[in-house]
Design a protein around this motif. Structure first.
Motif, PDB file in Angstrom:
ATOM      1  N   PRO A 351      57.281  42.281  42.969  1.00 53.64           N
ATOM      2  CA  PRO A 351      56.657  41.567  41.848  1.00 53.64           C
ATOM      3  C   PRO A 351      57.182  40.163  41.614  1.00 53.64           C
ATOM      4  O   PRO A 351      56.410  39.247  41.328  1.00 53.64           O
ATOM      5  CB  PRO A 351      56.957  42.482  40.650  1.00 53.64           C
ATOM      6  N   GLU A 355      55.204  36.744  40.750  1.00 55.19           N
ATOM      7  CA  GLU A 355      55.434  36.133  39.438  1.00 55.19           C
ATOM      8  C   GLU A 355      55.798  34.657  39.574  1.00 55.19           C
ATOM      9  O   GLU A 355      55.335  33.807  38.806  1.00 55.19           O
ATOM     10  CB  GLU A 355      56.527  36.904  38.702  1.00 55.19           C
ATOM     11  N   VAL A 367      54.779  35.780  32.736  1.00 58.06           N
ATOM     12  CA  VAL A 367      54.010  36.690  33.578  1.00 58.06           C
ATOM     13  C   VAL A 367      54.868  37.889  33.961  1.00 58.06           C
ATOM     14  O   VAL A 367      56.094  37.775  34.092  1.00 58.06           O
ATOM     15  CB  VAL A 367      53.493  35.964  34.851  1.00 58.06           C
ATOM     16  N   VAL A 369      54.429  41.313  36.682  1.00 60.59           N
ATOM     17  CA  VAL A 369      53.617  41.994  37.690  1.00 60.59           C
ATOM     18  C   VAL A 369      54.136  43.415  37.887  1.00 60.59           C
ATOM     19  O   VAL A 369      55.343  43.622  38.075  1.00 60.59           O
ATOM     20  CB  VAL A 369      53.641  41.219  39.025  1.00 60.59           C
ATOM     21  N   ALA A 383      48.670  41.941  37.264  1.00 55.97           N
ATOM     22  CA  ALA A 383      49.467  40.860  36.677  1.00 55.97           C
ATOM     23  C   ALA A 383      49.115  40.691  35.202  1.00 55.97           C
ATOM     24  O   ALA A 383      47.940  40.545  34.855  1.00 55.97           O
ATOM     25  CB  ALA A 383      49.216  39.558  37.426  1.00 55.97           C
ATOM     26  N   VAL A 385      49.529  38.184  32.175  1.00 51.07           N
ATOM     27  CA  VAL A 385      49.780  36.744  32.066  1.00 51.07           C
ATOM     28  C   VAL A 385      49.671  36.298  30.613  1.00 51.07           C
ATOM     29  O   VAL A 385      48.692  36.613  29.921  1.00 51.07           O
ATOM     30  CB  VAL A 385      48.782  35.954  32.932  1.00 51.07           C
ATOM     31  N   CYS A 402      47.362  32.512  44.251  1.00 46.26           N
ATOM     32  CA  CYS A 402      48.042  33.551  45.043  1.00 46.26           C
ATOM     33  C   CYS A 402      47.595  33.515  46.497  1.00 46.26           C
ATOM     34  O   CYS A 402      48.420  33.625  47.416  1.00 46.26           O
ATOM     35  CB  CYS A 402      47.774  34.926  44.440  1.00 46.26           C
ATOM     36  N   PRO A 412      47.327  40.210  43.167  1.00 47.83           N
ATOM     37  CA  PRO A 412      46.929  41.170  42.130  1.00 47.83           C
ATOM     38  C   PRO A 412      45.454  41.528  42.225  1.00 47.83           C
ATOM     39  O   PRO A 412      44.612  40.673  42.524  1.00 47.83           O
ATOM     40  CB  PRO A 412      47.239  40.423  40.824  1.00 47.83           C
ATOM     41  N   TYR A 415      44.003  40.552  36.789  1.00 50.46           N
ATOM     42  CA  TYR A 415      44.800  39.627  35.983  1.00 50.46           C
ATOM     43  C   TYR A 415      44.467  39.882  34.524  1.00 50.46           C
ATOM     44  O   TYR A 415      43.312  39.726  34.116  1.00 50.46           O
ATOM     45  CB  TYR A 415      44.484  38.179  36.355  1.00 50.46           C
TER      46      TYR A 415
END
Length: 447
Positions: A351, A355, A367, A369, A383, A385, A402, A412, A415
């Protein structure tokens, strides 16, 4: 190339071919690799990054004149090194989010090979190993035992796992051995059940690399028979902590058979395994603590990272970061992965790495994850956020970010933009609360 490098006294640095070019760039830079061998289909996005690597002196692409020229070089004398020399740098991420190079010596690999013959699977010349997962990891480590006895090696044509192809290869070659993540085992069993395919060409399926759910292994055994072996290991002690062998799985009349299937088996022969408290004191059976390992399979340390080595190896014991407990029969059950690692489709996802990428977005304040259970892949990435005050966050922008920085399989799948994250009194983000919320949603969702 692997064995030629060792013949010459070099260190090999296998790189997962699923990684993003920038992730491969970091491994090349950190390891100080002097030569890169890469197939033509993996060069896009990578070659332009190579001029920034001062240690890299040559790049070889199979099928090109430069690669063919290697065969015209004068023979060399075999390097006569010691067992403590580094043979293999295995890059695995940690809580820092940056991959760490695990230094595996020739002694580590010798002990791992011996453990295969002693505890995992008797391997003979007439056997076949099928490579159905990235060879940079556990699947590739199956090569050693099979090379030693002169067995056959088969590489699948499909770039991704194809149960139909595996079963066809097994039917043709017979006596087949392969490593499979739990999700792959599930898909194989479903293929056999749906099509009536004959699995008898499979000698043994070694599974590991993630949690195997009890109902999945029971179904697989019911459909495919007693041809499964589970291992629990880490890159720091590859394939060699515990084993749930074929005899354990086949012993259906044992009163604790289901509990054993849900465990990761008993300690392997060439290692010591304990469960300890925070101070390293051994705990009695039934009590949950950190799993520690000692033996010739344990890594030499982390490449150019003495601080991490000192933290992980203490008085000869490898502190795995995994939590579990032994029962009175010596079976080890994992309770949690303390490093918050997510395992999706047999691949490790850390994660913190994701992140840090998401935190580079100017509108992202915080954030977190975490992994969410997934029927096919084991886990998927989610994730959470928190946007900066007065700003908004577009999930599409986060996804693009990403895709530009990490491998596609790590991005992810969802989100979630939230006003805040749950935290402890010390300000630490409570990932457990996030996972519990996701699990509650999953359990309450209509079937």
């Amino acid at each position: 190339l692997l064995y030629a490098a060792w013949y010459a006294g070099l260190v090999v640095v296998p790189i997962n071919n699923k990684l993003h070019p920038r992730e491969a760039e970091y491994i090349l830079q950190n390891s100080g690799a002097g030569a890169l061998f890469v197939s033509d289909d993996l060069t896009d996005g990578l070659l332009e990054l190579l001029p920034g690597l001062p240690d890299l002196r040559a790049t070889f692409i199979p099928g090109t004149a430069g690669f063919r020229a290697l065969y015209d070089a004068a023979p060399i004398v075999a390097h006569e090194g010691g067992a403590e020399e580094i043979a293999w740098l295995f890059y695995t991420s940690g809580t820092t989010g940056r991959p760490k190079g695990v230094m595996l010596t020739h002694r580590n690999l010798y002990a791992m090979i011996a453990s295969h013959f002693i505890d995992v699977c008797p391997t003979k010349r007439e056997d076949t190993v099928i490579y159905a997962a990235p060879m940079s990891h556990a699947s590739g480590m199956g090569n050693f035992a099979h090379t030693l006895v002169g067995a056959r090696h088969v590489v699948t044509r499909s770039p991704s796992f194809d149960p139909k192809e595996i079963l066809q290869l097994a039917s043709h070659h017979r006596n087949c051995f392969l490593f499979a993540a739990p999700t792959m085992v599930k898909r194989l069993a479903e293929e056999v059940e749906a099509t009536g395919a004959d699995p008898s060409g499979v000698k043994a399926i070694l599974y590991g690399g993630g949690p195997m759910y009890l109902e999945d292994i029971k179904h697989a055994v019911r459909v495919m028979g007693d041809r499964f072996v589970q291992i629990y290991g880490q890159g720091e002690t590859p394939m060699t902590i515990t084993v749930l062998n074929g005899a354990h799985i086949a012993d259906r009349d044992h009163p604790r058979h289901d509990l054993r299937l849900a465990s990761v088996g008993v300690r392997q022969t060439l290692v010591d395994v304990r469960v300890t408290d925070e101070d390293g004191n051994e705990l009695p059976n039934g009590e949950v603590g950190e799993i520690v390992v000692r033996g010739d399979t344990v890594m030499k340390g982390y490449w150019r990272n003495p601080e991490a080595t000192e933290k992980t190896i203490r008085k000869g014991w490898l502190f795995t970061g995994d939590m579990g407990c032994f029962d009175d029969d010596g079976f080890l059950t994992l309770k949690d992965r303390s490093k918050d690692m997510i395992i999706s489709g047999g691949s490790n996802i850390y994660p913190r790495e994701i992140e840090e990428v998401l935190l580079t977005h100017p509108a992202v304040d915080e954030v977190s994850v975490v992994g969410r259970k997934h029927e096919e892949w084991g886990e998927e990435v989610v994730a959470f956020v928190v946007p900066r005050a007065g700003q908004s966050v577009d999930p599409k922008e986060l996804d693009d970010l990403c895709l530009q920085n990490v491998a596609r399989f790590k991005r992810p799948r969802q989100y979630r933009v939230v006003p805040s994250l749950p935290k402890s009194n010390y300000g630490k983000i409570l990932k457990t609360s996030l996972r519990e919320m996701l699990e509650k949603e999953r359990s309450e969702a209509p079937a």
